[in-house]
Scaffold this active site. Structure first.
Site, PDB file in Angstrom:
ATOM      1  CG  HIS A 130      -0.354   0.371   2.435  1.00 56.70           C
ATOM      2  ND1 HIS A 130       0.318  -0.770   3.362  1.00 56.70           N
ATOM      3  CD2 HIS A 130      -0.380   1.509   3.008  1.00 56.70           C
ATOM      4  CE1 HIS A 130       0.529   0.073   4.406  1.00 56.70           C
ATOM      5  NE2 HIS A 130       0.278   1.386   4.113  1.00 56.70           N
TER       6      HIS A 130
ATOM      7  CG  HIS B 156      -2.927   3.824   2.170  1.00 52.00           C
ATOM      8  ND1 HIS B 156      -3.262   3.128   3.070  1.00 52.00           N
ATOM      9  CD2 HIS B 156      -2.215   4.804   2.504  1.00 52.00           C
ATOM     10  CE1 HIS B 156      -2.343   3.577   3.963  1.00 52.00           C
ATOM     11  NE2 HIS B 156      -1.607   4.201   3.657  1.00 52.00           N
TER      12      HIS B 156
ATOM     13  CG  HIS C 252      -2.542   8.114   5.120  1.00 49.07           C
ATOM     14  ND1 HIS C 252      -1.461   7.335   5.045  1.00 49.07           N
ATOM     15  CD2 HIS C 252      -2.344   9.211   4.709  1.00 49.07           C
ATOM     16  CE1 HIS C 252      -0.283   8.298   4.728  1.00 49.07           C
ATOM     17  NE2 HIS C 252      -0.851   9.585   4.771  1.00 49.07           N
TER      18      HIS C 252
END
Length: 154
Positions: free
Chosen positions: A1, A49, A124
């Site tokens: 990611h 993300h 995030h």
């Protein structure tokens, strides 16, 4: 990611090394470099993300990002991975993280309206209860790593 350098800083490297091997960590890095950077669910929920990018004019631009690749220091890919919403902001601002941008509820509403979407779903950022809505429930941050880095009681 994210990138191998970020995973190394935030403990993923150490955990792989301690439990398995550095080779496994490198394999994960190779996989992360190939993963899709965003998804569209039922043509109504935009997932990524990080967050939005002021460079994202058309959702088809995402399909033009060559994968696998390393994450650049700026631009569309960087923003999709590292941009953050800011409930106290209108418009765009440089992020305090030193990379990418922050964006306000007005940017969220404009983006959703322009692309006929209902919701932005992202991660995030550590959020206390595992999820947090912003911009009149038009954006949700989901963070599923409890006790992140041993520093948070989320």
């Amino acid at each position: 990611h994210e990138s191998s350098s970020i995973n190394r800083i935030y403990g993923f490297y150490d955990e792989c090394k301690r439990r398995y091997s550095i080779k496994l960590w490198r394999t994960f890095g190779d996989v992360f470099n190939c993963l899709p950077v965003a998804a569209l669910v039922e043509d109504k929920i935009f997932c990524m993300h990080g967050g939005l990018s002021n460079e994202l004019i058309d959702l088809h631009q995402i399909n033009l990002i060559a994968r696998p690749c390393q994450v650049p220091d700026d631009g569309l890919l960087c923003d999709l991975l590292w941009a953050d919403p800011d409930r106290d902001l209108a418009g765009w601002a440089h992020s305090d993280r030193g990379v990418s941008y922050t964006f306000g509820a007005d940017v969220i509403r404009d983006f959703l309206d322009k692309h006929d979407l209902d919701l932005i779903c992202r991660a995030h950022q550590v959020v206390e209860d595992g999820y947090e809505f912003q911009a009149d429930r038009k954006l949700v941050t989901i963070f599923s790593a409890p006790n992140y880095c041993g520093e948070f009681e989320n």
